[in-house]
Write an enzyme that holds these catalytic residues in place. Structure first.
Site, PDB file in Angstrom:
ATOM      1  N   GLU A  73       0.847  -1.203   0.000  1.00 25.48           N
ATOM      2  CA  GLU A  73       0.000   0.000   0.000  1.00 25.48           C
ATOM      3  C   GLU A  73       0.878   1.247   0.000  1.00 25.48           C
ATOM      4  O   GLU A  73       0.567   2.243  -0.656  1.00 25.48           O
ATOM      5  CB  GLU A  73      -0.907   0.032   1.245  1.00 25.48           C
ATOM      6  CG  GLU A  73      -1.894  -1.112   1.341  1.00 25.48           C
ATOM      7  CD  GLU A  73      -3.087  -0.980   0.407  1.00 25.48           C
ATOM      8  OE1 GLU A  73      -3.116  -0.076  -0.439  1.00 25.48           O
ATOM      9  OE2 GLU A  73      -4.004  -1.812   0.522  1.00 25.48           O
ATOM     10  N   GLU A 104      -5.214   5.311  -0.179  1.00 24.83           N
ATOM     11  CA  GLU A 104      -4.039   4.515   0.190  1.00 24.83           C
ATOM     12  C   GLU A 104      -3.588   4.869   1.607  1.00 24.83           C
ATOM     13  O   GLU A 104      -3.094   4.000   2.348  1.00 24.83           O
ATOM     14  CB  GLU A 104      -2.897   4.700  -0.815  1.00 24.83           C
ATOM     15  CG  GLU A 104      -3.224   4.389  -2.285  1.00 24.83           C
ATOM     16  CD  GLU A 104      -3.772   2.990  -2.555  1.00 24.83           C
ATOM     17  OE1 GLU A 104      -3.891   2.180  -1.622  1.00 24.83           O
ATOM     18  OE2 GLU A 104      -4.115   2.707  -3.721  1.00 24.83           O
ATOM     19  N   HIS A 107      -5.720   2.921   3.788  1.00 29.64           N
ATOM     20  CA  HIS A 107      -5.291   1.509   3.814  1.00 29.64           C
ATOM     21  C   HIS A 107      -4.059   1.359   4.703  1.00 29.64           C
ATOM     22  O   HIS A 107      -3.949   0.400   5.468  1.00 29.64           O
ATOM     23  CB  HIS A 107      -5.026   1.001   2.397  1.00 29.64           C
ATOM     24  CG  HIS A 107      -6.233   1.083   1.498  1.00 29.64           C
ATOM     25  ND1 HIS A 107      -6.196   0.861   0.154  1.00 29.64           N
ATOM     26  CD2 HIS A 107      -7.535   1.375   1.797  1.00 29.64           C
ATOM     27  CE1 HIS A 107      -7.414   1.008  -0.356  1.00 29.64           C
ATOM     28  NE2 HIS A 107      -8.234   1.333   0.624  1.00 29.64           N
ATOM     29  N   TYR A 113      -3.713   0.225  12.540  1.00 25.41           N
ATOM     30  CA  TYR A 113      -4.796  -0.160  13.447  1.00 25.41           C
ATOM     31  C   TYR A 113      -4.718  -1.654  13.800  1.00 25.41           C
ATOM     32  O   TYR A 113      -4.839  -2.035  14.975  1.00 25.41           O
ATOM     33  CB  TYR A 113      -6.120   0.188  12.768  1.00 25.41           C
ATOM     34  CG  TYR A 113      -7.385  -0.116  13.550  1.00 25.41           C
ATOM     35  CD1 TYR A 113      -7.617   0.446  14.808  1.00 25.41           C
ATOM     36  CD2 TYR A 113      -8.370  -0.932  12.996  1.00 25.41           C
ATOM     37  CE1 TYR A 113      -8.792   0.180  15.493  1.00 25.41           C
ATOM     38  CE2 TYR A 113      -9.553  -1.195  13.672  1.00 25.41           C
ATOM     39  CZ  TYR A 113      -9.762  -0.641  14.929  1.00 25.41           C
ATOM     40  OH  TYR A 113     -10.924  -0.900  15.595  1.00 25.41           O
ATOM     41  N   GLU A 177      -2.040  -3.882  -7.878  1.00 24.05           N
ATOM     42  CA  GLU A 177      -3.394  -3.765  -7.331  1.00 24.05           C
ATOM     43  C   GLU A 177      -4.354  -4.766  -7.968  1.00 24.05           C
ATOM     44  O   GLU A 177      -5.306  -5.197  -7.333  1.00 24.05           O
ATOM     45  CB  GLU A 177      -3.915  -2.333  -7.529  1.00 24.05           C
ATOM     46  CG  GLU A 177      -3.082  -1.294  -6.786  1.00 24.05           C
ATOM     47  CD  GLU A 177      -3.704   0.096  -6.835  1.00 24.05           C
ATOM     48  OE1 GLU A 177      -3.776   0.668  -7.935  1.00 24.05           O
ATOM     49  OE2 GLU A 177      -4.098   0.607  -5.780  1.00 24.05           O
ATOM     50  N   GLU A 211      -9.986  -0.912  -4.002  1.00 25.11           N
ATOM     51  CA  GLU A 211      -9.017  -1.334  -5.018  1.00 25.11           C
ATOM     52  C   GLU A 211      -9.691  -1.641  -6.348  1.00 25.11           C
ATOM     53  O   GLU A 211      -9.086  -1.455  -7.408  1.00 25.11           O
ATOM     54  CB  GLU A 211      -8.215  -2.560  -4.546  1.00 25.11           C
ATOM     55  CG  GLU A 211      -7.324  -2.320  -3.330  1.00 25.11           C
ATOM     56  CD  GLU A 211      -6.294  -1.213  -3.494  1.00 25.11           C
ATOM     57  OE1 GLU A 211      -6.006  -0.811  -4.638  1.00 25.11           O
ATOM     58  OE2 GLU A 211      -5.787  -0.742  -2.466  1.00 25.11           O
ATOM     59  N   HIS A 214      -9.615   1.496  -8.031  1.00 21.82           N
ATOM     60  CA  HIS A 214      -8.257   1.871  -8.455  1.00 21.82           C
ATOM     61  C   HIS A 214      -7.875   1.133  -9.735  1.00 21.82           C
ATOM     62  O   HIS A 214      -7.340   1.732 -10.671  1.00 21.82           O
ATOM     63  CB  HIS A 214      -7.230   1.550  -7.356  1.00 21.82           C
ATOM     64  CG  HIS A 214      -7.490   2.262  -6.067  1.00 21.82           C
ATOM     65  ND1 HIS A 214      -6.759   2.023  -4.923  1.00 21.82           N
ATOM     66  CD2 HIS A 214      -8.403   3.198  -5.730  1.00 21.82           C
ATOM     67  CE1 HIS A 214      -7.221   2.784  -3.943  1.00 21.82           C
ATOM     68  NE2 HIS A 214      -8.220   3.497  -4.410  1.00 21.82           N
TER      69      HIS A 214
END
Ligand code: FE
Ligand code: MN
Length: 330
Positions: A73, A104, A107, A113, A177, A211, A214
């Site tokens: 990412e 991104e 992400h 997290y 991706e 994605e 993307h």
């Protein structure tokens, strides 16, 4: 107005009137998909991770995918900002690139997290690509395709330069991706289907939804550049792109066999390999290149999640499937 910087005539600070409505459509579809990882509770994942719910193989699968995606990412975000943005001068395309760069960042935040909530050692997670050769090979394969346009003195003057630029787009949008991410999506969503690491699985579902836009934007960008520069996409270059995609499929299969040595989750490495072939055929088709495998989708439930067929004309279906703001409502 050209998409790329081979014409000094146009003003990159004037977005209206739009030349490329499709780029604006991707921007708005992205906005409709807003989400942040903190919305997704991790309590169940934490107790599964600290308990005995997962086999060693399943734990490795989670770690490898978090390790692969966390680096990938970041590479993708850096490619947008440090390489692509300068050359994609159409303002509505730049607006989408800014949106994608933000996604991104979301992400990347997801892996912060996950790392925080599961108590991973950051050096362990972010060093994964150095320790796992099949991850390093995937990253290096894509990065190598971008070396030319990353040179400080790179400019787009000749057809060869346009091809260099297209190699970058193929490397990041189609291969990274569009191919490399999808085996990881299948692995993490496969776990989630077994009620394992459901929080992380849900975050991967949101990432996959982003994605798919993307990849769609990248393919449309490639095809627009190709249409505007008719001499560039020769048969020879088409063959080269096909070879790059089939090489990438081999790297991804290697990764699948290493990440998933024994049959787990009712899914085998062979099935992941088939899935990668199936996805690669779809990418080739999106670029009007001949399919190479003819492999059926071994995971029909993946197309229920995000139907690969819908990526091509997702605008027709976005009202019911994509207009859900923060909530996942397929
Ligand atoms: Fe991403
Ligand atoms: Mn992306």
């Amino acid at each position: 107005m050209p998409l790329i910087n081979n014409d000094a005539e146009h003003d990159p600070n004037r977005i209206l009137p739009l030349d490329y409505d499709w780029a604006r459509d991707y921007y708005q579809a992205g906005v409709n998909n807003n989400w942040v990882p903190e919305e997704i509770p991790m309590q169940d994942d934490i107790s599964q991770w600290n308990g005995t719910a997962l086999s060693d193989a399943e734990r490795q699968l989670v770690e490898w995918n978090l390790g692969f995606f966390s680096t990938a990412e970041s590479l993708t975000a850096n490619n947008i900002v440090l390489a692509l943005y300068e050359y994609v001068t159409a303002p509505e395309c730049r607006q989408y690139l800014l949106r994608q760069a933000y996604e991104e960042a979301i992400h990347t935040d997801t892996f912060i997290y996950c790392c925080d909530s599961l108590g991973f050692d950051p050096d362990y997670l972010y060093g994964m690509y150095e320790r796992v050769p099949s991850i390093e090979e995937k990253d290096e394969f894509v990065v190598n395709l971008t070396r030319a346009i990353n040179r400080p003195d790179f400019t787009i003057d000749t057809e060869d330069d346009v091809r260099e630029f297209l190699r970058d787009l193929v490397g990041f949008y189609v291969i990274m991706e569009g191919v490399f991410f999808y085996a990881g999506f299948a692995m993490m969503l496969g776990l989630k289907r077994q009620n394992k690491m459901v929080g992380i699985g849900q975050q991967f579902e949101y990432i996959m939804r982003d994605e798919s836009l993307h990849v769609g934007f990248g393919v449309d960008l490639i095809n627009e550049i190709r249409a505007e520069n008719p001499g560039v996409w020769t048969d020879e270059f088409g063959d080269e792109v096909t070879d790059l995609i089939t090489e990438a499929v081999e790297l991804e299969k290697l990764y699948a066999y290493e990440a998933c040595p024994d049959e787990i989750l009712g899914m085998s490495a062979e099935q992941f390999a088939e899935y990668v072939e199936h996805v690669a055929d779809r990418r080739l088709g999106q670029l009007d290149l001949p399919e190479q495998y003819g492999t059926d989708n071994p995971f029909p439930w993946m197309s229920e999640q995000v139907d690969l067929n819908k990526e091509k004309n997702f605008f027709e279906t976005q009202v019911t499937e994509y207009q859900s703001g923060g909530s996942l409502d397929w």
